[in-house]
Design a protein around this motif. Structure first.
Motif, PDB file in Angstrom:
ATOM      1  N   GLY A  98       4.976  -4.955  -0.089  1.00 27.64           N
ATOM      2  CA  GLY A  98       6.068  -4.904   0.876  1.00 27.64           C
ATOM      3  C   GLY A  98       6.250  -3.510   1.454  1.00 27.64           C
ATOM      4  O   GLY A  98       6.460  -3.349   2.660  1.00 27.64           O
ATOM      5  N   ALA A  99       6.161  -2.487   0.618  1.00 30.89           N
ATOM      6  CA  ALA A  99       6.297  -1.106   1.091  1.00 30.89           C
ATOM      7  C   ALA A  99       5.157  -0.744   2.040  1.00 30.89           C
ATOM      8  O   ALA A  99       5.371  -0.085   3.064  1.00 30.89           O
ATOM      9  CB  ALA A  99       6.328  -0.143  -0.096  1.00 30.89           C
ATOM     10  N   VAL A 100       3.939  -1.187   1.711  1.00 32.21           N
ATOM     11  CA  VAL A 100       2.770  -0.916   2.543  1.00 32.21           C
ATOM     12  C   VAL A 100       2.916  -1.598   3.909  1.00 32.21           C
ATOM     13  O   VAL A 100       2.679  -0.986   4.954  1.00 32.21           O
ATOM     14  CB  VAL A 100       1.487  -1.368   1.806  1.00 32.21           C
ATOM     15  N   ILE A 101       3.330  -2.856   3.903  1.00 30.14           N
ATOM     16  CA  ILE A 101       3.522  -3.586   5.155  1.00 30.14           C
ATOM     17  C   ILE A 101       4.616  -2.916   5.989  1.00 30.14           C
ATOM     18  O   ILE A 101       4.455  -2.705   7.195  1.00 30.14           O
ATOM     19  CB  ILE A 101       3.859  -5.070   4.885  1.00 30.14           C
ATOM     20  N   CYS A 102       5.728  -2.567   5.349  1.00 27.72           N
ATOM     21  CA  CYS A 102       6.832  -1.910   6.072  1.00 27.72           C
ATOM     22  C   CYS A 102       6.389  -0.577   6.669  1.00 27.72           C
ATOM     23  O   CYS A 102       6.816  -0.221   7.769  1.00 27.72           O
ATOM     24  CB  CYS A 102       8.033  -1.710   5.160  1.00 27.72           C
ATOM     25  N   GLY A 103       5.532   0.146   5.965  1.00 27.07           N
ATOM     26  CA  GLY A 103       5.027   1.406   6.495  1.00 27.07           C
ATOM     27  C   GLY A 103       4.302   1.217   7.813  1.00 27.07           C
ATOM     28  O   GLY A 103       4.479   1.997   8.753  1.00 27.07           O
ATOM     29  N   ALA A 104       3.499   0.167   7.909  1.00 21.51           N
ATOM     30  CA  ALA A 104       2.748  -0.092   9.148  1.00 21.51           C
ATOM     31  C   ALA A 104       3.643  -0.680  10.238  1.00 21.51           C
ATOM     32  O   ALA A 104       3.634  -0.198  11.376  1.00 21.51           O
ATOM     33  CB  ALA A 104       1.568  -1.022   8.867  1.00 21.51           C
ATOM     34  N   VAL A 105       4.418  -1.701   9.901  1.00 19.30           N
ATOM     35  CA  VAL A 105       5.214  -2.357  10.949  1.00 19.30           C
ATOM     36  C   VAL A 105       6.361  -1.474  11.427  1.00 19.30           C
ATOM     37  O   VAL A 105       6.804  -1.611  12.573  1.00 19.30           O
ATOM     38  CB  VAL A 105       5.707  -3.764  10.533  1.00 19.30           C
ATOM     39  N   SER A 106       6.836  -0.540  10.595  1.00 24.20           N
ATOM     40  CA  SER A 106       7.877   0.384  11.065  1.00 24.20           C
ATOM     41  C   SER A 106       7.324   1.331  12.132  1.00 24.20           C
ATOM     42  O   SER A 106       8.083   1.922  12.888  1.00 24.20           O
ATOM     43  CB  SER A 106       8.477   1.170   9.902  1.00 24.20           C
ATOM     44  N   CYS A 107       6.007   1.443  12.202  1.00 23.85           N
ATOM     45  CA  CYS A 107       5.336   2.226  13.244  1.00 23.85           C
ATOM     46  C   CYS A 107       4.847   1.314  14.376  1.00 23.85           C
ATOM     47  O   CYS A 107       4.021   1.722  15.196  1.00 23.85           O
ATOM     48  CB  CYS A 107       4.159   2.990  12.645  1.00 23.85           C
ATOM     49  N   GLU A 108       5.322   0.078  14.366  1.00 20.55           N
ATOM     50  CA  GLU A 108       5.007  -0.926  15.393  1.00 20.55           C
ATOM     51  C   GLU A 108       3.531  -1.309  15.462  1.00 20.55           C
ATOM     52  O   GLU A 108       2.994  -1.581  16.523  1.00 20.55           O
ATOM     53  CB  GLU A 108       5.515  -0.462  16.757  1.00 20.55           C
ATOM     54  N   VAL A 109       2.879  -1.327  14.325  1.00 19.00           N
ATOM     55  CA  VAL A 109       1.491  -1.782  14.255  1.00 19.00           C
ATOM     56  C   VAL A 109       1.510  -3.249  13.830  1.00 19.00           C
ATOM     57  O   VAL A 109       2.019  -3.572  12.759  1.00 19.00           O
ATOM     58  CB  VAL A 109       0.672  -0.941  13.248  1.00 19.00           C
ATOM     59  N   PRO A 110       0.972  -4.152  14.659  1.00 23.29           N
ATOM     60  CA  PRO A 110       0.936  -5.572  14.293  1.00 23.29           C
ATOM     61  C   PRO A 110       0.124  -5.786  13.019  1.00 23.29           C
ATOM     62  O   PRO A 110      -0.917  -5.169  12.828  1.00 23.29           O
ATOM     63  CB  PRO A 110       0.257  -6.250  15.479  1.00 23.29           C
ATOM     64  N   MET A 111       0.604  -6.681  12.159  1.00 25.40           N
ATOM     65  CA  MET A 111       0.005  -6.893  10.844  1.00 25.40           C
ATOM     66  C   MET A 111      -0.518  -8.318  10.710  1.00 25.40           C
ATOM     67  O   MET A 111       0.172  -9.268  11.078  1.00 25.40           O
ATOM     68  CB  MET A 111       1.074  -6.636   9.777  1.00 25.40           C
ATOM     69  N   SER A 112      -1.712  -8.447  10.165  1.00 22.84           N
ATOM     70  CA  SER A 112      -2.275  -9.749   9.799  1.00 22.84           C
ATOM     71  C   SER A 112      -2.531  -9.732   8.303  1.00 22.84           C
ATOM     72  O   SER A 112      -2.708  -8.669   7.709  1.00 22.84           O
ATOM     73  CB  SER A 112      -3.581 -10.008  10.549  1.00 22.84           C
ATOM     74  N   GLU A 113      -2.581 -10.922   7.707  1.00 19.42           N
ATOM     75  CA  GLU A 113      -2.751 -11.030   6.256  1.00 19.42           C
ATOM     76  C   GLU A 113      -3.923 -11.937   5.923  1.00 19.42           C
ATOM     77  O   GLU A 113      -4.131 -12.960   6.587  1.00 19.42           O
ATOM     78  CB  GLU A 113      -1.479 -11.605   5.637  1.00 19.42           C
ATOM     79  N   TYR A 114      -4.669 -11.572   4.874  1.00 21.41           N
ATOM     80  CA  TYR A 114      -5.831 -12.333   4.450  1.00 21.41           C
ATOM     81  C   TYR A 114      -5.864 -12.407   2.927  1.00 21.41           C
ATOM     82  O   TYR A 114      -5.498 -11.455   2.253  1.00 21.41           O
ATOM     83  CB  TYR A 114      -7.128 -11.677   4.955  1.00 21.41           C
ATOM     84  N   THR A 115      -6.340 -13.519   2.418  1.00 21.39           N
ATOM     85  CA  THR A 115      -6.501 -13.656   0.972  1.00 21.39           C
ATOM     86  C   THR A 115      -7.763 -12.915   0.541  1.00 21.39           C
ATOM     87  O   THR A 115      -8.653 -12.639   1.357  1.00 21.39           O
ATOM     88  CB  THR A 115      -6.645 -15.134   0.553  1.00 21.39           C
ATOM     89  N   ALA A 116      -7.847 -12.612  -0.736  1.00 23.02           N
ATOM     90  CA  ALA A 116      -9.047 -11.966  -1.272  1.00 23.02           C
ATOM     91  C   ALA A 116     -10.272 -12.844  -1.019  1.00 23.02           C
ATOM     92  O   ALA A 116     -11.358 -12.337  -0.703  1.00 23.02           O
ATOM     93  CB  ALA A 116      -8.878 -11.691  -2.762  1.00 23.02           C
ATOM     94  N   LEU A 117     -10.104 -14.150  -1.133  1.00 19.97           N
ATOM     95  CA  LEU A 117     -11.193 -15.093  -0.880  1.00 19.97           C
ATOM     96  C   LEU A 117     -11.689 -14.972   0.564  1.00 19.97           C
ATOM     97  O   LEU A 117     -12.898 -14.906   0.806  1.00 19.97           O
ATOM     98  CB  LEU A 117     -10.720 -16.520  -1.174  1.00 19.97           C
ATOM     99  N   GLN A 118     -10.768 -14.919   1.528  1.00 18.71           N
ATOM    100  CA  GLN A 118     -11.150 -14.775   2.931  1.00 18.71           C
ATOM    101  C   GLN A 118     -11.883 -13.458   3.179  1.00 18.71           C
ATOM    102  O   GLN A 118     -12.885 -13.418   3.902  1.00 18.71           O
ATOM    103  CB  GLN A 118      -9.912 -14.831   3.832  1.00 18.71           C
ATOM    104  N   ILE A 119     -11.384 -12.396   2.582  1.00 22.00           N
ATOM    105  CA  ILE A 119     -11.981 -11.073   2.786  1.00 22.00           C
ATOM    106  C   ILE A 119     -13.399 -11.024   2.217  1.00 22.00           C
ATOM    107  O   ILE A 119     -14.343 -10.593   2.882  1.00 22.00           O
ATOM    108  CB  ILE A 119     -11.090  -9.977   2.154  1.00 22.00           C
ATOM    109  N   LYS A 120     -13.565 -11.492   0.993  1.00 26.80           N
ATOM    110  CA  LYS A 120     -14.891 -11.491   0.371  1.00 26.80           C
ATOM    111  C   LYS A 120     -15.861 -12.390   1.122  1.00 26.80           C
ATOM    112  O   LYS A 120     -17.030 -12.048   1.298  1.00 26.80           O
ATOM    113  CB  LYS A 120     -14.787 -11.919  -1.090  1.00 26.80           C
ATOM    114  N   GLN A 121     -15.379 -13.530   1.590  1.00 32.49           N
ATOM    115  CA  GLN A 121     -16.216 -14.453   2.364  1.00 32.49           C
ATOM    116  C   GLN A 121     -16.685 -13.777   3.649  1.00 32.49           C
ATOM    117  O   GLN A 121     -17.850 -13.886   4.029  1.00 32.49           O
ATOM    118  CB  GLN A 121     -15.434 -15.737   2.680  1.00 32.49           C
ATOM    119  N   ALA A 122     -15.782 -13.068   4.319  1.00 33.59           N
ATOM    120  CA  ALA A 122     -16.115 -12.421   5.587  1.00 33.59           C
ATOM    121  C   ALA A 122     -17.093 -11.265   5.419  1.00 33.59           C
ATOM    122  O   ALA A 122     -17.921 -11.023   6.289  1.00 33.59           O
ATOM    123  CB  ALA A 122     -14.837 -11.914   6.262  1.00 33.59           C
ATOM    124  N   VAL A 123     -17.007 -10.556   4.290  1.00 33.61           N
ATOM    125  CA  VAL A 123     -17.820  -9.359   4.105  1.00 33.61           C
ATOM    126  C   VAL A 123     -19.110  -9.636   3.343  1.00 33.61           C
ATOM    127  O   VAL A 123     -20.181  -9.162   3.715  1.00 33.61           O
ATOM    128  CB  VAL A 123     -16.992  -8.252   3.398  1.00 33.61           C
TER     129      VAL A 123
END
Length: 187
Positions: A98-123
């Motif tokens: 939550g702190a990490v997400i707030c750090g980015a979105v408080s700077c108005e950076v759009p955020m997307s979320e992925y599961t570990a499974l999705q990330i490993k599959q993609a890479v």
């Protein structure tokens, strides 16, 4: 958006920040995407000291804000927390996330979320790949001279996953577009 190369005045890249949240160590990775090409920009970790939880969360929040200020990403991606055997660990990780997400979105950076499974599959191409496999594929995909550390590699993998999750004509999810005309003098 950020230009790539000296003669790229009309060609721009999308800068993506990947985040791998953790209460002790949060990994970050920054890449540029231009068409189907990915280019490494930076990676590292944000570390917290032992102590009271609120101070540690503030360290994460401030650290992500500093990364955003330094690298000016157009979009960010974060790994979704998994529920593990220890509910206390899951709760603490969720608060760090939550702190990490707030750090980015408080700077108005759009955020997307992925599961570990999705990330490993993609890479790696396999959703249950080991950390070492992710590190090696990140090194290979980004043409790095050396193996990135495990936390930075996970963050870079998250950014790569986001870059490859294209749903619009420009190669990135339509909901994440912003700051179309912005350029950075140096990368």
């Amino acid at each position: 958006m950020h230009p790539l190369g000296p003669s790229a005045s009309s060609v721009v890249a999308t800068r993506i920040l990947g985040l791998d949240p953790g209460l002790r160590i949060t990994g970050f990775g920054v890449i540029d995407k231009l068409g189907s090409q990915l280019r490494y920009v930076a990676s590292g970790t944000i570390k917290t000291r032992d102590g009271a939880l609120p101070g540690r969360l503030k360290t994460l929040l401030d650290g992500v804000r500093e990364v955003v200020t330094t690298y000016q990403p157009d979009q960010a991606a974060v790994e979704i927390v998994f529920v593990n055997v220890n509910p206390q660990s899951t709760l603490l990780l969720g608060q760090a996330r939550g702190a990490v997400i707030c750090g980015a979105v408080s700077c108005e950076v759009p955020m997307s979320e992925y599961t570990a499974l999705q990330i490993k599959q993609a890479v790696v191409g396999y959703g249950k790949a080991r950390k070492e496999q992710v590190q090696h594929m990140v090194q290979r995909l980004l043409c790095l001279d050396q193996l990135p550390g495990p936390d930075a590699a996970d963050a870079l993998a998250c950014a790569i996953c986001h870059a490859n999750s294209a749903t619009d004509g420009a190669g990135l999810p339509a909901h994440g577009r912003r700051r179309a005309g912005r350029r950075l003098a140096s990368i």
